[in-house]
Structures are given as structure tokens and as C-alpha cells.
Design an enzyme around this catalytic site. Structure first.
Site, PDB file in Angstrom:
ATOM      1  N   HIS A 147       1.024  -1.274  -0.004  1.00 51.81           N
ATOM      2  CA  HIS A 147      -0.002   0.000  -0.060  1.00 51.81           C
ATOM      3  C   HIS A 147       0.839   1.186  -0.062  1.00 51.81           C
ATOM      4  O   HIS A 147       1.777   1.419   0.848  1.00 51.81           O
ATOM      5  CB  HIS A 147      -0.973   0.157   1.102  1.00 51.81           C
ATOM      6  CG  HIS A 147      -1.963  -0.907   1.144  1.00 51.81           C
ATOM      7  ND1 HIS A 147      -3.148  -1.200   0.244  1.00 51.81           N
ATOM      8  CD2 HIS A 147      -2.174  -2.086   1.959  1.00 51.81           C
ATOM      9  CE1 HIS A 147      -3.877  -1.948   0.353  1.00 51.81           C
ATOM     10  NE2 HIS A 147      -3.335  -2.778   1.385  1.00 51.81           N
ATOM     11  N   CYS A 189      -0.533   2.064  -5.032  1.00 49.44           N
ATOM     12  CA  CYS A 189      -1.245   3.209  -5.398  1.00 49.44           C
ATOM     13  C   CYS A 189      -0.331   4.474  -5.675  1.00 49.44           C
ATOM     14  O   CYS A 189       0.446   4.593  -4.757  1.00 49.44           O
ATOM     15  CB  CYS A 189      -2.432   3.177  -4.389  1.00 49.44           C
ATOM     16  SG  CYS A 189      -3.354   2.133  -4.198  1.00 49.44           S
TER      17      CYS A 189
END
Lengths: 392, 498
Positions: A147, A189
Site C-alpha cells: 500500500h 497506489c
């Protein structure tokens, strides 16, 4: 004469060299980092293990792979398939097979350890298998998944790695000559922001999404209950599954294979720090390990001449600078021995006895089947013994 | 008298037949051992195969040579390159011919090969060579023995101790020595275990035979080959020169001088000592310089040939310097410390590097120091001197094996006539037997079972060395006592006759 050949050699090499410095590509390393833990981040571990499998299949051995995983998926109590990790709902490949060597597992995957691995500054007691022992000719693949966000990457829900930390580490690596070329591949991301601060030459970086975009998972496995792979990694694997160790697909074809519509994000790569043309660099320069071998006849160098026995076979067109270097080497040696022979000959021509000896030497060298001659001579000796002892 | 002569001639005819029966049965025994006793693993025992004599190392050296590397690479082979070209092809495996058959047969062959756990040396050819070397050595020993026996008989007659030189009391030392050599368990073990010591022994016996039968080229050839194969027979130049210069073994000159008044025969003898006693009253034996110069010339010729051949074999791999460094240098510097029946490995495993060279010099000079006094004391008996030198060198050499003991034990048997009164012979016999039986046991306990340690094996080696020392000392003293007894006999004999 010697100096001139050296200068010529250097000039040739500098024209033909594919990177700024004149080192030879020696080996390939891979640092694969999964920065997430917990069951719902199954796909990150599957990503990393898929890359691990690909990189091993294409030739990099375990001793040159640093694998950092939280490693809590395979034996998780929620795993319907104990000790098995899949990256596809068809469950065809078990990524957690017999020969997975995890170097940093569980709570050892921290930012500090990651930076220590990159820069090579370890405590004395850290074993060799946990160290990145690259040298100035190494090509390193750095793959990170987990992440992330704008200029950071989350490490195990507790810490974060920032883009300038990564840039600093890479700068230290460059300063300490720990790599020749570095490929950073990030699947999180807003991945492209992570390498905003990089400045060191010889670094190629690709991220799965731009700033403001998310990277998505590919599909959900209803059996296991979580998503099993991310899109970027899925399409990367789709590219590599078609390859084997002998293919010379280029990095350009890899980067062009990412379709923004399928990825649902833009795979962005930066090549401003990387000199060679992407279409000329084979993927096995980073993702595999194809070593060039030079065939020589003699194993022990002490008493055999290198010039007469060494033969150079070069098949791959990509390692021209290395070939040129070695050919020049041999030519230089030949010139040296020719010079020496000339000098010796001028000395020997003065004395006819040594001329005879030189002739004998040459004749001796030309005799191929020495053994039978020796055996015959021994037999002749024994005959002479018997005859002389019976006569005298 | 004619009846006695006839009987003796018949007996002499029977004796060769008996000798050949025993000799051929020993060869048969070797063949039986080779075929049926595969599990003895004789070629891997440290008593039989040392780093200098091991056939596996020869096979390795040959393979390296075939792969166009120096045969001395890797410190495996340390022998002569000539031996490599002669024996090398015999060590090549035969499986090549069998791989052309179908896969099942190949599997079978491989399985069989694994079961036997033998050398990948094709045993039959190598064994033939060593058996042939043994038989040849036995025949040559017999030749030496015949000459010595004849000399003994003649000397005894000249000294007035016996009526005829062919007295029945004189034992046929040639036959005895040859049969001792053939039936010695040490020789059999070396032959079956395929070490190269039968060939080295053959070279030494060739030198002695040549010197005894006065065939100078043969003696020179034997000596040069023996020195080339292993360094230590170089010390045999002294007895060989004495043999050629002074003649065969004989009692000291003084005895002949004392009895010259008694003897008045005109018979010729092979011993120049007795000739000298008759012709001149001086107490000096003549030294035949011509023969010795002849010998030196032939020795130089043979050494040159050997050097040229070695240079030829090793021209691509470093030449003579490399050969000397790896063969003689290896012997003298005791690089390999794997256990053997000698005593140096244990010592050099624990000596400090600072003192290593000093102790190497001490141990090698130990042999050299003994040469001169023995040569002075025993110069009237050069063959016996050769035996003593061989015994001392096999005791104090860097890598001894039982093959060396086989050689000097058979040379000892050449002197049964003189050494009949040797003390402690039974004790020594039991000692040798015990040591040779315990040695494999101790080795097994140490290496294979792990219940013993190096001291067990080394204790055995020390015991063996002690027995050898006692043996040497007792033989020398027995010989000197024999000479003293002859001296005592003579004046008494004179008195009786007068």
C-alpha cells in the site's frame, strides 16, 4: 606500442559501451519486497512470490535474491489451502512450493532493514544470505508492492518509506558502487511518486500508477475469499510466462505491453537517468541471469600457454564491449609474446648451438604422441640393457 | 665319492624342480586371491599404498595427463613419468566398451560395478604386471643367492673349515631367498593390492644382481631406475661400488692371511680376497678401479637416457624442474601426512612450522649418518651392507610400506648361512606377525569405527619400528659374531692340523 593499444582499446570501449561507466556486467540481483501483512493483503504476497518464481525460473539463483515477505498467508488459519499460495483463481501454480527461501520474514520486514539491505550497512552478525552482496557490475531488480501513496510506501501498517529515503539509499548505493544498473518496479497506489526524488544515474524506474491514480487488484478468488493478484503484476507475469531463459525480448516490449485500459491506471516509467535505449536492453538483464561463458581448454593456468589454448566464443550481440575487451587482451598478449620471441631470436642467432637447441625444442613441441615414443624408448633401453649385460 | 657326487647331482636336479613348483604355486595363490578375495580392499590400505606407491594416484596422474594437464597437478601423483606411460594405459576403465549395449545392460553393469566397490583400475592387467615383477625379482634373487652360496662354500674351503665347497650343510640361500620373497605375505599383499613397490623392488634386485654377477650395465641400469622411482636406493651406490670393486661377501682379509700358510691349493676362486692373500703379504684388498669407472660411465649413460625421456614426457608441463620438485621434493619435504606404518606422519602433524625444516633435515640425515660407519665396518661384506642399508632406509623413509619390508626380509634370507645364530629370531617373527595383524585392526578402530584414535595406530607403528630396529641390530651383530667365530675357529683349526 603498448600505450597506443591501450588508448585505442579505451576509445573503442567508450564508443561501444552501453552505460556511462566502463565496468563489465558481472551478475544480477533481485530484491523483492512485500510491505503488507494480514490476510486481506494476500495479493501483495502473491505478487511478490510470482515475481520470485519468474526471476528464479529465468536464472537468478537464491543466493542472489533477497526476498522480504510478511509470510503470514500460507499458514494462516483462514487459508483454505494450507501451505499453498496462488496468484490465479485457476490454482494452477502453487507459488509457495518446495524451494522458496524467504530472507526477511514477519516483523523483520522494516524500513530500517530494507535500507540496510540496500546500502549494505549491517550489524556484524547478519548472515550473508541476508545481505545484498552486489558489486559495481551488478544489475539489481528492486520490486516493491503493498500500500502506498503520494511519495510514500507503507511498511506493515506501522511505518512508511518516503521517496527521499529511497532516493538517499540509491544515492548511497551509487556512491559505494553497489550497482551498475538498477530497475525499480513498484506496484502500489500512486506508485510513480515514489521515485520522484531519484537522481542517481543508471536507474530505471517503473510504477503501476501516476499521482492521484490507484492501482487495482485483478480478480477475486471466491474460493480463497480475497483478491489474489494485482493488475500490474498480473500483466507483467502474462508477459514473462511466454518467455524462457533464451529469449531476448527487450524492456521496451515489456513496458509497451502495459495497456492503461486493462490496468485501469497508467504505468509510468522514467528513463531520464538511464542511458541505454530500452529497445536494446533484454529483460534478462534484470529479470533473469544469463551469463556469458568463455571456453578455454586449460583449467590450470600455471604451465599452459593462454594464447594457444584460449578460444573466445561470443554468441550474444549485447555484450560487445566485453568481447572487444577480451579480444584486445589476447591481441596484446600475442603482440607481447611476438616481441619477446623476436628479442630471443636475435640473441640466439649469435650462437649456433642454441640454434640447434631451439630447433630441437620446436621439433619436440610438434611431436604429438609423446607417450608411445616414451614407451618405445623404454623398451629400447631394456633391450640395450639385456644385450649389453649379456655381452659385457 | 662318485656315489655322493651322483646323489648330489640328482638332488640338485630335484631342487630346481621343487623351487619352480613352489614359485608357480605362489603365482597361483596370487591369482586365487585376486579373483576371490575382492573385499580385502588392499589397494586402499595405508600399509600397502602410500602416496608414492598407490595405483589410484597413478590412475589419477594418467587421467590428468590425458586431459593435457600436468600429471603432478593437484598433488595426487608423485611418481616417475615413465611409470605413468607404462602403467597408465592399464588403469583405464573398461566400461567404455559396455556402454554401447542397451540401457538395461548398462544399468546392470553400473549396478554390478557399484556392488563390488573395487578400484576403477582394471585389475587383471595391473596384477599381471606386479606378478611378473615378483617372479622376475625371485629369479634374480635366486641368481644372487647362487653366487653368494658358491662364494660362501669356496671361502669356507679356503679357510679350511669344510672339505668341499658343495657341502650339504650349506643351505641353498638363493632358493630360500627367492621363495621367501614369493611367499612373504607382505609381497603377496603388495602384488594383489596393486602398489608399485614390486616394480621398485625389482629395480633394486636388478642392481644387486648386476653387481653380484659383475654385469656392469645391468647394475647401473637397476640402480638408476631404482633411484629414479624412489629416492632412497641412491644409498645403494656404496655397496654396489664395493661389490664391483672388492668382490662378493667374504670373511675379513685377516683370516685368509692367517690360513695362507695352511692352504696350498691352486684352485681359482671368485673372491679376490683369497687371491690377494696368496699373492701378497699386505693387508689391503685391491680395489678394481676399472670396473668401477665402467660402472660410473654406464650409470651416467642411463641417467642421461632417463632424464631425456622424462623431459620428453613432461615437455609441455613444466619439464624436469617440475618433476624433481614433485617427486624428490615431495619425498624429502614430507608434505602428505596421511597415516602409514612409518613414524613421521604423527610427528610432523604437530611440529611447529618454525622447526619443520630442522626436523626434516634431522630425520633425513639420520639415514646418512649411518652410511659411513656401516660402510667402514662391513666393507668386506657388500651384499650384507646393501641389505642393512635397505633395512635402515625402509625404517626411516618418509612413506614406508610393507613392500619395503618384503624386500629386505628376502635379502635377509640370502644370508641364512651366516645368520644362523641370530638371537631373538622367534621374538622378532612373532613381533612382525603381531604388528602386521594389529595394524589393520587399529586403523579400522581409528578411522572407521571411531572408537580408537591416532595413538592406537601410531603405537602400532612405533612397535613395528622397534621390531625393525631390533632386527637390524641383531642381524649386524649376528654377522659380526659369525666373523669373530670364524676367527676363533681358525687358530684352533690350525693347531689341530699342526
Amino acid at each position: 606500442m603498448k600505450n597506443l593499444t591501450l588508448v585505442v582499446m579505451l576509445l573503442c570501449y567508450s564508443f561501444a559501451s552501453s552505460s556511462g561507466d566502463s565496468t563489465i556486467h558481472t551478475n544480477n540481483w533481485a530484491v523483492l519486497v512485500c510491505t503488507s501483512r494480514f490476510w486481506f493483503n494476500y495479493r501483495h504476497m502473491a505478487n511478490t512470490l510470482s515475481l520470485y518464481r519468474t526471476v528464479k525460473r529465468l536464472g537468478i539463483p537464491d543466493e542472489r535474491i533477497i526476498l522480504m515477505l510478511a509470510d503470514d498467508m500460507a499458514c494462516n488459519s483462514r487459508n483454505q489451502y494450507p501451505a499453498q499460495v496462488f496468484n490465479n483463481e485457476n490454482h494452477q501454480i502453487n507459488l509457495y512450493g518446495d524451494n522458496v527461501e524467504v530472507d526477511y520474514r514477519g516483523y523483520e520486514v522494516t524500513v530500517e532493514n530494507f535500507l540496510r539491505v540496500l546500502t549494505g550497512r549491517h550489524e556484524n552478525a547478519v548472515p550473508r544470505s541476508k545481505r545484498l552482496l552486489s558489486d559495481e557490475g551488478s544489475h539489481i531488480l528492486l520490486y516493491m508492492t503493498g500500500h502506498g501513496g503520494d511519495e510514500f510506501l507503507k511498511f506493515q501498517d506501522a511505518e512508511e518509506l518516503q521517496s527521499h529515503d529511497l532516493a538517499d539509499a540509491v544515492k548511497q548505493m551509487k556512491e559505494k558502487r553497489r550497482f551498475k544498473e538498477l530497475l525499480i518496479m513498484v506496484d502500489t497506489c500512486q506508485a510513480a511518486t515514489l521515485f520522484n526524488q531519484l537522481q542517481s544515474p543508471g536507474v530505471l524506474a517503473i510504477g503501476s500508477s501516476l499521482k492521484g491514480e490507484n492501482s487495482y487488484s485483478h480478480h477475486l478468488d471466491s474460493d480463497i475469499g480475497v483478491s489474489v493478484v494485482d493488475r500490474f503484476t498480473y500483466y507483467t507475469l502474462a508477459f514473462f510466462e511466454r518467455l524462457n531463459i533464451y529469449d531476448n525480448a527487450s524492456l521496451n516490449s515489456l513496458f509497451r505491453s502495459y495497456d492503461p485500459r486493462q490496468l485501469m491506471s497508467t504505468a509510468y516509467y522514467r528513463t531520464d537517468l538511464y542511458q541505454p535505449h530500452l529497445s536494446e536492453v533484454p529483460v534478462t538483464n534484470f529479470f533473469g541471469s544469463v551469463m556469458e561463458t568463455i571456453h578455454t581448454d586449460s583449467a590450470y593456468h600455471a604451465f599452459s600457454s593462454r594464447i594457444s589454448n584460449s578460444k573466445i566464443k561470443s554468441d550474444t550481440p549485447f555484450n560487445q564491449p566485453f568481447n572487444q575487451l577480451s579480444e584486445q587482451d589476447v591481441k596484446e598478449d600475442l603482440q607481447n609474446t611476438n616481441n619477446q620471441n623476436d628479442e630471443l631470436k636475435t640473441e640466439k642467432q649469435k650462437c649456433p648451438y642454441s640454434e640447434m637447441r631451439a630447433d630441437l625444442h620446436e621439433k619436440l613441441k610438434k611431436i604429438e604422441n609423446v607417450d608411445t615414443m616414451v614407451n618405445l624408448s623404454i623398451a629400447v633401453m631394456i633391450l640395450v640393457v639385456m644385450v649389453s649385460s649379456s655381452l659385457l | 665319492m662318485t656315489k655322493d657326487d651322483g646323489e648330489m647331482v640328482e638332488e640338485q636336479k630335484k631342487k630346481p624342480c621343487r623351487f619352480w613348483i613352489w614359485a608357480l604355486s605362489s603365482v597361483l595363490f596370487r591369482l586365487i586371491l585376486i579373483s576371490y578375495a575382492g573385499n580385502l580392499n588392499l589397494s586402499s590400505r595405508p600399509e600397502v599404498s602410500t602416496p608414492l606407491t598407490s595405483i589410484r594416484r597413478l590412475a589419477e596422474g594418467y587421467w590428468l595427463k590425458q586431459a593435457s594437464m600436468s600429471p603432478y597437478a593437484g598433488s595426487m601423483y608423485h611418481g616417475s613419468p615413465l611409470l605413468l606411460s607404462l602403467l597408465g594405459p592399464l588403469t583405464v576403465q573398461r566400461l567404455v566398451a559396455e556402454t554401447s549395449s542397451n540401457d538395461l545392460k548398462l544399468c546392470f553393469n553400473l549396478v554390478e560395478f557399484k556392488k563390488e566397490d573395487t578400484l576403477d583400475v582394471s585389475g587383471s592387467k595391473g596384477n599381471q604386471v606386479t606378478s611378473f615383477a615378483d617372479i622376475l625379482s625371485a629369479i634374480l634373487l635366486r641368481g644372487i643367492g647362487k653366487k653368494l652360496q658358491m662364494a660362501y662354500g669356496l671361502n669356507a674351503r679356503l679357510l679350511g673349515l669344510l672339505k668341499s665347497p658343495r657341502d650339504k650343510g650349506i643351505l641353498p640361500c638363493g632358493d630360500i631367498a627367492a621363495l621367501v620373497y614369493l611367499w612373504n605375505p607382505f609381497t603377496i599383499v603388495c602384488c594383489v593390492g596393486l602398489s608399485t613397490s614390486p616394480i621398485e623392488n625389482l629395480a633394486v634386485i636388478l642392481a644387486l644382481n648386476g653387481a653380484v654377477t659383475r654385469r656392469v650395465p645391468l647394475a647401473a641400469f637397476g640402480l638408476v631406475m631404482a633411484t629414479h622411482l624412489s629416492l632412497y636406493p641412491a644409498i645403494l651406490t656404496i655397496p654396489v661400488i664395493f661389490l664391483l670393486g672388492y668382490g662378493l661377501d667374504a670373511p675379513p682379509l685377516k683370516l685368509f692371511l692367517q690360513t695362507r700358510n695352511v692352504e696350498s691349493g691352486n684352485r681359482s676362486s671368485t673372491s679376490s680376497a683369497s687371491k690377494q692373500a696368496k699373492s701378497k703379504p699386505t693387508a689391503q684388498l685391491p680395489f678394481l678401479w676399472k670396473t668401477v669407472v665402467h660402472f660410473v660411465f654406464w650409470a651416467l649413460v642411463w641417467s642421461l637416457c632417463v632424464m631425456v625421456l622424462c623431459r620428453l614426457s613432461l615437455s609441455k608441463h613444466g619439464g624436469l624442474e617440475e618433476m624433481f620438485k614433485r617427486t624428490y621434493g615431495f619425498i624429502l619435504s614430507i608434505e602428505d601426512l596421511s597415516p602409514n606404518i612409518g613414524v613421521f606422519w604423527y610427528f610432523f602433524a604437530e611440529v611447529f612450522d618454525f622447526f619443520r625444516n630442522f626436523f626434516l633435515i634431522v630425520f633425513h640425515v639420520n639415514i646418512l649418518f649411518m652410511l659411513l660407519p656401516l660402510a667402514i665396518r662391513l666393507k668386506h661384506r657388500p651384499c650384507f651392507l646393501a641389505f642393512i642399508y635397505l633395512a635402515i632406509s625402509s625404517l626411516l623413509k618418509s612413506y614406508p610400506s610393507v613392500g619395503d619390508s618384503a624386500l629386505y626380509l628376502s635379502l635377509w634370507a640370502l644370508f641364512v648361512n651366516e645368520l644362523a645364530d641370530m638371537k631373538f629370531s622367534f621374538f622378532l617373527f612373532c613381533g612382525y606377525l603381531g604388528v602386521s595383524l594389529l595394524s589393520p585392526v587399529m586403523h579400522n578402530l581409528w578411522i572407521w569405527r571411531g572408537t580408537g584414535n591416532a595413538n592406537f595406530y601410531f603405537g602400532n607403528a612405533i612397535g613395528y619400528a622397534c621390531f625393525q630396529i631390533v632386527f637390524v641390530v641383531e642381524s649386524v651383530s649376528a654377522m659380526l659374531n659369525h666373523d669373530r667365530a670364524l676367527k676363533k675357529c681358525n687358530p684352533n683349526h690350525q693347531k689341530v692340523k699342526n
